[in-house]
Design an enzyme around this catalytic site. Structure first.
Site, short mmCIF file in Angstrom:
data_model
loop_
_atom_site.label_atom_id
_atom_site.label_comp_id
_atom_site.label_asym_id
_atom_site.label_seq_id
_atom_site.Cartn_x
_atom_site.Cartn_y
_atom_site.Cartn_z
N GLU A 87 -25.36 37.73 -5.14
CA GLU A 87 -25.90 37.66 -6.50
C GLU A 87 -25.10 38.57 -7.44
O GLU A 87 -24.81 38.20 -8.58
CB GLU A 87 -27.37 38.10 -6.52
CG GLU A 87 -28.31 37.29 -5.65
CD GLU A 87 -28.42 37.84 -4.23
OE1 GLU A 87 -27.39 38.33 -3.72
OE2 GLU A 87 -29.50 37.77 -3.64
N CYS A 99 -32.54 40.81 -2.97
CA CYS A 99 -33.12 42.02 -2.39
C CYS A 99 -33.68 42.95 -3.46
O CYS A 99 -33.26 42.93 -4.62
CB CYS A 99 -32.08 42.75 -1.54
SG CYS A 99 -30.83 43.57 -2.52
N ARG A 159 -17.44 32.82 20.98
CA ARG A 159 -17.55 34.26 21.22
C ARG A 159 -17.17 35.05 19.96
O ARG A 159 -17.71 36.13 19.72
CB ARG A 159 -16.62 34.69 22.35
CG ARG A 159 -17.15 34.40 23.73
CD ARG A 159 -16.17 34.92 24.76
NE ARG A 159 -16.64 34.82 26.12
CZ ARG A 159 -15.96 35.25 27.17
NH1 ARG A 159 -14.78 35.81 27.00
NH2 ARG A 159 -16.45 35.14 28.39
N ASP A 201 -16.87 37.44 39.20
CA ASP A 201 -15.76 37.00 38.33
C ASP A 201 -14.96 38.14 37.73
O ASP A 201 -13.86 37.93 37.23
CB ASP A 201 -16.31 36.15 37.16
CG ASP A 201 -17.03 34.90 37.64
OD1 ASP A 201 -16.99 34.64 38.86
OD2 ASP A 201 -17.62 34.19 36.80
N LEU A 254 -14.78 39.51 29.16
CA LEU A 254 -15.81 39.29 28.13
C LEU A 254 -15.31 39.67 26.73
O LEU A 254 -15.99 40.38 25.98
CB LEU A 254 -17.10 40.05 28.47
CG LEU A 254 -17.78 39.67 29.79
CD1 LEU A 254 -19.04 40.52 30.02
CD2 LEU A 254 -18.16 38.20 29.82
N GLU A 258 -24.01 34.03 29.02
CA GLU A 258 -22.99 33.20 29.67
C GLU A 258 -23.24 32.96 31.15
O GLU A 258 -22.51 32.22 31.78
CB GLU A 258 -21.61 33.84 29.45
CG GLU A 258 -21.21 33.90 27.98
CD GLU A 258 -19.71 33.85 27.79
OE1 GLU A 258 -18.96 33.97 28.77
OE2 GLU A 258 -19.28 33.69 26.62
N GLY A 281 -24.75 34.53 35.24
CA GLY A 281 -24.72 33.28 36.00
C GLY A 281 -26.11 32.71 36.23
O GLY A 281 -27.02 32.84 35.40
N1 LIG Z 1 -20.52 27.98 35.43
C1 LIG Z 1 -20.85 28.94 34.63
O1 LIG Z 1 -21.06 28.76 33.42
C2 LIG Z 1 -20.96 30.35 35.16
C3 LIG Z 1 -21.05 31.44 34.28
C4 LIG Z 1 -21.18 32.72 34.79
C5 LIG Z 1 -21.20 32.88 36.16
N2 LIG Z 1 -21.08 31.82 36.98
C6 LIG Z 1 -21.13 31.98 38.44
O2 LIG Z 1 -22.44 32.36 38.78
C7 LIG Z 1 -22.39 33.21 39.94
C8 LIG Z 1 -23.11 34.49 39.60
O3 LIG Z 1 -24.46 34.19 39.37
P1 LIG Z 1 -25.59 35.01 40.10
O4 LIG Z 1 -26.83 34.20 40.01
O5 LIG Z 1 -25.11 35.41 41.44
O6 LIG Z 1 -25.65 36.33 39.24
P2 LIG Z 1 -25.99 36.61 37.70
O7 LIG Z 1 -26.99 35.64 37.19
O8 LIG Z 1 -24.72 36.78 36.97
O9 LIG Z 1 -26.63 38.04 37.81
C9 LIG Z 1 -27.81 38.17 38.57
C10 LIG Z 1 -28.30 39.55 38.51
O10 LIG Z 1 -28.83 39.84 37.22
C11 LIG Z 1 -29.65 40.97 37.35
N3 LIG Z 1 -30.80 40.96 36.47
C12 LIG Z 1 -31.07 41.84 35.50
N4 LIG Z 1 -32.19 41.58 34.89
C13 LIG Z 1 -32.70 40.51 35.48
C14 LIG Z 1 -33.87 39.77 35.29
N5 LIG Z 1 -34.77 40.10 34.36
N6 LIG Z 1 -34.09 38.72 36.08
C15 LIG Z 1 -33.19 38.35 37.03
N7 LIG Z 1 -32.04 39.03 37.25
C16 LIG Z 1 -31.80 40.10 36.48
C17 LIG Z 1 -30.11 40.96 38.83
O11 LIG Z 1 -29.67 42.16 39.40
P3 LIG Z 1 -30.71 43.38 39.37
O12 LIG Z 1 -31.91 42.93 40.12
O13 LIG Z 1 -29.99 44.51 40.02
O14 LIG Z 1 -31.00 43.62 37.95
C18 LIG Z 1 -29.39 39.81 39.46
O15 LIG Z 1 -28.92 40.07 40.75
C19 LIG Z 1 -20.94 33.42 40.24
O16 LIG Z 1 -20.57 32.49 41.25
C20 LIG Z 1 -20.24 33.08 38.96
O17 LIG Z 1 -18.93 32.63 39.16
C21 LIG Z 1 -20.98 30.57 36.52
#
Ligand SMILES: NC(=O)c1ccc[n+]([C@@H]2O[C@H](COP(=O)([O-])OP(=O)(O)OC[C@H]3O[C@@H](n4cnc5c(N)ncnc54)[C@H](OP(=O)(O)O)[C@@H]3O)[C@@H](O)[C@H]2O)c1
Length: 369
Positions: A60, A83, A192, A208, A212, A302, A304
């Site tokens: 403005e 504002c 991003r 991975d 980031l 992003e 996993g």
């Molecule tokens: N295709 C795709 O777009 C893509 C993208 C990224 C990753 N990936 C793949 O996905 C795999 C990794 O995935 P992942 O499932 O093993 O791990 P993740 O989803 O990256 O991380 C899981 C971790 O997040 C933490 N966390 C923190 N707060 C949480 C909550 N409120 N609820 C649940 N978890 C929480 C937990 O550890 P704590 O309990 O210690 O907190 C849990 O072990 C890899 O193979 C990677 O290459 C694929």
């Protein structure tokens, strides 16, 4: 005689203001995108402006500066309520009254509790006619992060995933699996460059070791990185911790899990990480803290698989963006979200875009207006 007023409608002026607002995209956070146009009683645009960067002049004020004395008696079209508080710049409503603007047409009320109708009240109290609501839906859509932060006290969350043709995100638990093409990767980096923060779970850091950062795309502001990691499994050698110059790296833990892990915390902090301790370990609580303490308006989740599923179950996902690739992973693959909990056909205002051999599908999870 045909005047400009005969060919330009109020909607046209507001459309111009919305177009101008977009020019600040990626530079104004935590402030909203705002555009403004001042029209003389004869229907001539005498001033226009947009908010170009946080801390700089509001739209403005830029429009009023351009219009000068020609603003007197005119109508100000603005995409958001002007504002009335002193932030890093002075209140716009005072400038509007001083300039002698007769009428303000605003698309939408400012959800910021410091404003929230007070700007309109000030204008009306000083004899300025006020009309609200012209192209309100479009004005909210360009500022969804800002509206979500103020109305839901958390950032707008976009769940992003790369999927195989058979709906998997990885070939096996914890295994790094490249799925997307260069075209899809380029798109992901552009995205991003526009969000306030990107976030992953600890499992993704371990599998991975991602940087980031936004690469191959210009980014005007620091990029916050968030790691959900209650047990602090992120190693101090993680590559993301070599990028703190690009923006803060925040590791989210919980009070109960932190107990006994103080030395791990200190090792991460020595590498420049910031540790955010939540009470519950829930994503919603962390998002609330990120909005309040870090003023994050948008967050790109992003992966996993586990953190996606947790965010989905907590109901904190606003947008889903999938990059679907032609690769088939087959038996043993890690599925995207628990079976039956998601169907891309249910996304609202769904958009599909080919990116090289991949297809991007994105849409809103809930109604947005
Ligand atoms: N295709 C795709 O777009 C893509 C993208 C990224 C990753 N990936 C793949 O996905 C795999 C990794 O995935 P992942 O499932 O093993 O791990 P993740 O989803 O990256 O991380 C899981 C971790 O997040 C933490 N966390 C923190 N707060 C949480 C909550 N409120 N609820 C649940 N978890 C929480 C937990 O550890 P704590 O309990 O210690 O907190 C849990 O072990 C890899 O193979 C990677 O290459 C694929």
């Amino acid at each position: 005689m045909v005047t400009a007023q005969d060919v330009m409608t109020p909607s046209d002026y507001m459309a111009r203001a919305l177009f101008l607002a977009e020019r600040g995209r990626g530079r104004t956070s935590p402030n909203p995108l705002v555009g403004a146009v001042i029209v003389s009683p004869e229907g001539v645009v005498v001033g226009s402006g947009f908010h170009a960067r946080a801390g700089e002049a509001h739209a403005e004020v830029r429009a009023l500066d351009e219009a000068g004395a020609a603003a007197r008696g005119g109508t100000l079209y603005c995409t958001l309520e002007p504002c009335c508080h002193v932030g890093r710049t002075g209140p716009c409503v005072v400038r509007i009254v001083e300039a002698g603007v007769a009428r303000v047409v605003a698309a939408v009320e400012d959800p910021n509790p410091l404003v929230c109708g007070r700007g309109f009240a000030f204008l009306r109290a000083h004899g300025v006619e006020v009309e609200v609501g012209l192209q309100a839906a479009a004005a909210m859509r360009i500022n969804l992060p800002f509206f979500t932060r103020h109305r839901s006290q958390r950032p707008l969350v976009t769940l992003k995933a790369a999927l195989s043709a058979d709906g998997c995100v990885a070939a096996a638990p914890g295994q790094r699996t490249r799925l997307t093409s260069a075209a899809a990767n380029r798109h992901a980096h552009w995205v991003r460059a526009e969000v306030d923060a990107i976030a992953v779970g600890a499992g993704t850091i371990l599998a991975d070791d991602p940087l980031l950062t936004a690469r191959g795309a210009y980014r005007a502001q620091p990029l916050v990185r968030v790691i959900f990691d209650r047990r602090l499994r992120t190693p101090p050698t993680a590559r993301v911790l070599s990028t703190v110059d690009a923006g803060p790296v925040i590791i989210v833990t919980s009070a109960d899990q932190l107990a006994g892990r103080e030395s791990g915390r200190q090792a991460l902090e020595r590498r420049g990480a910031r540790v955010l301790v939540t009470r519950t370990g829930m994503i919603r609580e962390a998002l609330g803290r990120l909005a309040a303490d870090w003023q994050l308006g948008s967050l790109l989740l992003e992966g996993g698989a586990a953190i996606h599923a947790a965010a989905w179950e907590e109901g904190v996902v606003d947008i889903v963006r999938l990059y679907v690739t032609p690769h088939v992973i087959g038996a043993g693959g890690v599925a995207f979200l628990p079976a039956g909990s998601f169907w891309s056909g249910a996304l609202r205002q769904r958009r599909v875009e080919p990116l090289g051999p991949d297809v991007m599908i994105e849409g809103y999870v809930h109604r947005i207006d």
